[in-house]
Enzyme design. Sequence first.
Site, short mmCIF file in Angstrom:
data_model
loop_
_atom_site.label_atom_id
_atom_site.label_comp_id
_atom_site.label_asym_id
_atom_site.label_seq_id
_atom_site.Cartn_x
_atom_site.Cartn_y
_atom_site.Cartn_z
N GLN A 233 31.10 28.12 68.70
CA GLN A 233 31.08 28.68 67.35
C GLN A 233 30.51 30.10 67.36
O GLN A 233 30.98 30.98 66.64
CB GLN A 233 30.26 27.80 66.41
CG GLN A 233 29.99 28.38 65.04
CD GLN A 233 31.25 28.66 64.23
OE1 GLN A 233 32.27 28.01 64.44
NE2 GLN A 233 31.17 29.61 63.31
N GLU A 234 29.51 30.33 68.19
CA GLU A 234 28.86 31.64 68.23
C GLU A 234 29.74 32.72 68.84
O GLU A 234 29.82 33.84 68.31
CB GLU A 234 27.54 31.55 69.03
CG GLU A 234 26.42 30.78 68.33
CD GLU A 234 25.81 31.57 67.18
OE1 GLU A 234 26.20 32.72 66.96
OE2 GLU A 234 24.93 31.01 66.50
#
Length: 370
Positions: A233-234
Site C-alpha cells: 500500500q505504501e
Amino acid sequence: MQSNSKSGSRRSLNSLVSFYSSKMLLISTLFIPFHSISASKSNQQPHFLSNPKLTVVAVDNPSAVFSKDQFQYGFGYDLVKTYAQNLNAELDFKTVPDNATALKLVAQGKVDFAMTTAKQTTIEEKQLTSFSVSCGNFNALTHNSLDTDLNWVFKNAEDQQTSRASGFICDSKMNGRLNQLASFYNRNTVKENEWDRVQDNLTQRLPIYKASFKQSAQRYDIDWHLLAAIGYQESYLKPDSVSPTGVRGLMMLTSNTAQAMGVNNRTDPAQSIQGGAKYFDLMLKKYEHVPAPDRHWFALAAYNMGPGALDSIQNKVQRLGKNPNQWLNVYDYLRNHQSSNARYKQAVTYVTRIRAYLEHIKTTPQLLNI
C-alpha cells in the site's frame, strides 16, 4: 408530595396506554416478518445468559469471516462479536468446512447458532429457523458486494435466544450500525480490474523482500503478510519511492520517523522494512487496550496519519457520546467527514486497502509459496 387522586389517575392512564400498546403489538405481528417483531424483546434478559458464553460456528467466506493465522474478522464475524458484547457474553467462535456441518451442529444443539449462506429451503428441511443478517436491508449488502444469503440459523424459533438475536439485528439496521459495518467490509475496495496488476506486482516483487518481511515481522511478533500488505500500500514494494511531502522508501517513512526507528538509509529496503515494522509495533502497543481486530485497524490508521491526529479524532468521537475505542465509530467519523478533509479520506482508503491486500496475499497459493 402528589395527591392520591393524581396518582390513581396516572396509574389508570398508564394501564390504558399499556393495554393499547399490547393490542397494537399483537396486530403488528400479523403483518411484520418474524425477524422484525422481536426487536421489542431485545432488552429482555434471556435464560441462556446464566452461562455467559455464546457458541457460534460459521463457514469461512468473504461475507461471513476471514479467518487465517493471527487474523479473524469480517462483516459477519464483527456482527456476531458485537452481539456477544451486547449480551455481555464470552464469544466462542469457530469456522467449519461447509453449511451442512454448521446446520448439523445447530440441529444437535451443540452451538447457540450458526452463520451460514444456506438456502431457506435447506434450513426448513432440517426443521431449523433462520433470519437474514440484513433485516431486509439488502441494499447495504449488495452495495458492498456482500452475500445477501448470509443468515443466522437457530434450532427453535420460539427460543428467547432466537428472539433476542433477531431484535439485535433489526436494532442494528435501525441505528445504522449494519450499514457502517457493511461499508467497512466493502468487497469493492480494490476494483476488479486492478487485481491483475496487483497480482503481477506482488508476484514479481514480493519474493525479493519476503526474507526481510519475515525477519522483521518475527522480531516484533507481527504477521509478515500484514507487513507486506502495508509495504504494498505504501510503495507497491518499490524501495526508491518518494512522495511530494518527502516520505520515502519501501515503507515510506518520514525523516523523523526513520531517525527514531534507527533507520540511516530510507531507500535501503531491509532498513525500511525493519523501521516500518518497529513503528507499526509501537502503534499496536499504543492500542493494546483495544481488542483485536479493532486494534489492527487503529494501528494502521495511526501509521498512516500519525497517532496525534488519530487521538484528535477519538476525542471528537467521544464528544459525540460514542466509544472512541471502537473502530467502527472512528471509521464512521472519518468516512462522514472525508469530503472536507483529504487526510480522513486517505486513512479510510489506507486501512481498507491493506485489509484487502492482506486477504489476497493469505489466500493466493502462488504468493504463499514463493
